[in-house]
Design an enzyme around this catalytic site. Structure first.
Site, mmCIF file in Angstrom:
data_model
loop_
_atom_site.group_PDB
_atom_site.id
_atom_site.type_symbol
_atom_site.label_atom_id
_atom_site.label_comp_id
_atom_site.label_asym_id
_atom_site.label_seq_id
_atom_site.Cartn_x
_atom_site.Cartn_y
_atom_site.Cartn_z
ATOM 1 C CG HIS A 86 11.932 39.167 22.890
ATOM 2 N ND1 HIS A 86 12.096 38.881 21.560
ATOM 3 C CD2 HIS A 86 10.945 40.107 22.961
ATOM 4 C CE1 HIS A 86 11.245 39.610 20.856
ATOM 5 N NE2 HIS A 86 10.535 40.347 21.678
ATOM 6 C CG ASP A 139 12.651 43.080 20.274
ATOM 7 O OD1 ASP A 139 13.043 43.882 19.405
ATOM 8 O OD2 ASP A 139 11.517 43.135 20.778
#
Ligand SMILES: C[S@@+](CC[C@H](N)C(=O)[O-])C[C@H]1O[C@@H](n2cnc3c(N)ncnc32)[C@H](O)[C@@H]1O
Length: 292
Positions: free
Chosen positions: A191, A217
């Site tokens: 991420h 995310d």
């Protein structure tokens, strides 16, 4: 008042307060921003708040008495079986935000029961691979990759696990070759803003036409611990996504395509809370007519 004028003891007191009560962070930021004139992002830098999440994660808790499945079904009026598959996952740990479940089903349901090739970046406890196996069925070719060598212990349980980094393009190519190609990529890895575009540029060209590329995310795009920040130039939404949207409309401006390896095959981008879905199809030159 500029940041230089703020007494360091005030900042230390705020830092101490926030260490014990992180849920006060938005209120303190707001107060400091409006009353002291200090940019919100500087407060975190000045007080060394990088250790504390920008938002209090506990505000996203669900009602444990009613349960996970109830939360997903009632909030999103979702009646598919993925909520039950997810909520009843046993053995290997899986971690998903509840609003992802109906979204997965919206985009993935057409692939169920078929020999699709699915690659998830980020294996962690291996529970998501279990979930995908139950959801897609035995015919699916399911692979997961992870940087952490510990993840090798779930290799072969619900899918194949290979160890390596999502930024290692040779490694990614070798996994796709082993899979015999790939139809769906789900990036649930680091991420980190520096990594997501590297992986996208490496893997999107390998996705079959008609396939999908998801990045999840993406709230991390707002967190500097992941190389992001609100309206930061590195934020995925203001950086890569903006490039892709501009590229999709390259017919209408003279600045060309920034990411042709992706955008030349991406006529549709769906933005949801923390999830972006890219559809893989050739980008067709638009045509028009006037019919009387
Ligand atoms: C959010 S977890 C994955 C969760 C899992 N998909 C699930 O739904 O339960 C993120 C994983 O990405 C892995 N990871 C972090 N950096 C990575 C990188 N550069 N390449 C590949 N995997 C990475 C971490 O080791 C971690 O296991």
């Amino acid at each position: 008042m500029s940041s230089k004028n703020i007494d360091v003891t005030i900042l230390e007191s705020l830092n101490h307060l926030l260490s014990n009560h992180p849920h006060l962070l938005p209120a303190v930021y707001d107060m400091v921003h409006t009353q002291l004139g200090l940019p919100k992002d500087q407060l975190r830098w000045l007080t060394g708040q990088n250790r504390i999440p920008l938002v209090d994660i506990h505000q996203f808790d669900y009602d444990r008495q009613l349960g996970v499945e109830h939360d997903i079904r009632s909030k999103y009026q979702y009646d598919g079986d993925l909520a039950q598959i997810y909520a009843n996952n046993k053995g290997c740990l899986v971690h998903k935000w509840h609003h992802y479940i109906p979204l997965y089903d919206r985009y993935f349901s057409a692939y169920r029961g078929k020999p699709i090739r699915f690659l998830e970046i980020g294996v962690s406890g291996g529970g998501s691979l279990q979930m995908w196996r139950k959801y897609f069925g035995e015919q699916a070719i399911i692979y997961g990759i992870d940087l952490n060598p510990e993840c090798a212990k779930v290799n072969g349980i619900a899918g194949q696990v290979r160890i390596g980094s999502q930024t290692d393009t040779e490694f990614l190519a070798s996994v796709v070759a082993e899979m015999g190609g790939v139809d769906i990529v789900l990036d649930d890895g680091s991420h980190h803003m520096d990594h997501i575009p590297v992986t996208l540029k490496a893997l999107f060209p390998a996705v079959s036409v008609g396939g999908l590329y998801l990045i999840e995310d993406l709230h991390t795009a707002y967190w500097d611990t992941f190389g992001g920040g609100y309206r930061a130039p590195t934020n995925f939404f203001s950086n890569t996504l903006q490039d892709l949207v501009d590229d999709m409309h390259h017919w209408y401006h003279i600045d060309g395509q920034k990411l042709p390896e992706v955008s030349s095959f991406c006529p549709a981008i769906h933005v949801h809370d923390s999830i972006v879905v890219l559809e893989k199809q050739p980008l067709q030159r638009p045509s028009r007519s006037i019919i009387a």
